[in-house]
Design a protein around this motif. Sequence first.
Motif, PDB file in Angstrom:
ATOM      1  N   GLU A 262       0.825  -1.208   0.000  1.00  0.00           N
ATOM      2  CA  GLU A 262       0.000   0.000   0.000  1.00  0.00           C
ATOM      3  C   GLU A 262       0.863   1.263   0.000  1.00  0.00           C
ATOM      4  N   ALA A 263       1.924   1.255   0.799  1.00  0.00           N
ATOM      5  CA  ALA A 263       2.807   2.420   0.848  1.00  0.00           C
ATOM      6  C   ALA A 263       3.501   2.635  -0.495  1.00  0.00           C
ATOM      7  N   ALA A 264       3.969   1.551  -1.107  1.00  0.00           N
ATOM      8  CA  ALA A 264       4.631   1.668  -2.409  1.00  0.00           C
ATOM      9  C   ALA A 264       3.674   2.171  -3.476  1.00  0.00           C
ATOM     10  N   ASN A 265       2.390   1.900  -3.270  1.00  0.00           N
ATOM     11  CA  ASN A 265       1.337   2.355  -4.175  1.00  0.00           C
ATOM     12  C   ASN A 265       0.868   3.773  -3.843  1.00  0.00           C
ATOM     13  N   GLY A 266       1.392   4.342  -2.764  1.00  0.00           N
ATOM     14  CA  GLY A 266       0.960   5.680  -2.359  1.00  0.00           C
ATOM     15  C   GLY A 266      -0.429   5.707  -1.783  1.00  0.00           C
TER      16      GLY A 266
END
Length: 376
Positions: A262-266
Amino acid sequence: MTETLAALHTVRVELGTRSYDIEIGAGLLDVAGRYIAPLVRQPRVFVLTDGTVGGFYAGQLEKSLAEADLQMRLKAVSPGEGSKSWAVLGEVLDWLLSEGAGRDDVLVALGGGIVGDLTGLAASLMKRGMTFVQIPTTLLAQVDSSVGGKTAVNAAQGKNLIGSFYQPALVLADTKLLSTLPERERLAGYAEIVKYALIDDPNFFDWLELNGKRVVDLDQDALAEAVAISCRAKARIVSQDERESGVRALLNLGHTFGHALEAANGFQSSLLHGEAVAAGMTLALHYSARQGLMQAEDAARAEALLEKAGLVTQLKRLPGGPYPSDALVEAMKQDKKGRAGRVPLILARGLGKAFIQPDADLADVGEFLQEELQRS
């Protein structure tokens, strides 16, 4: 008063003076006022929802509250992860204060996990704590985020980094509300149901292999059963470890990988939380097999259960990508319990045999993720 079927299941979360019930069944929103009225000291109830859910169900809730002689005061935030922020939290608190809300008032979360997390944190902060009630409207929220008292908003550095432990006084899980849920959201919630089977309930895993399609197709009997089993599993763990100092960490199966995705996807809507968890659980099980902890065939069996429902489990096919391994490892470094290049992971010794690995080596995890990106 509008009639409804009685709740099919009641699950008790035992936490001493903070114990509460989870009511599960179809039609509960029609009698929500009946359940909420005993918690109210003034003839009003504050309700936080989002624009989409409010359009479907705010009127129905208002009618139910009115039948219990309660006035509804409503605020709607924008749908989506963007509302789970420090700025929106401030807006909610300002609204409550401007409306004269106090510690003896009740704040209701009418919505999915985002609204529930935001509402719970606002309630915990409002004059050092006001009563709140969860009415979860997504499958994921009904089986996971509405239960257990973890409340939070996101930060630029990661998901759920600003929060508190604050229990609701009541959860009303009306399975009928899931009829308006898009299929994608339904599947995201199903991933969390599978999680409980993978943690410590191999019999439930077998049941899902036979009945999973009925659950995702919203067969009310199968759905209520799956929600009740999931809530009992979470209630049992939360009752043992309310503040996640031990066994409660098992509930994070798939979440360390999932939050990194989720973080890598923003935190964009192209990847839902449950979708990230489904992929994250698959990664955790494949990593367990790579470490020689479980049979690769069992990891494949769990992946097949998720894929059969319609969830994507492979990194290179996951929506919102690409997800380079270095970006995922960097995100995992933000884990609240991580230190010195090592993070806790929930791994497994078999189906229904999850355990806490307190210090997984991120360098090795990075190599594994590189391999997973090549897996067909």
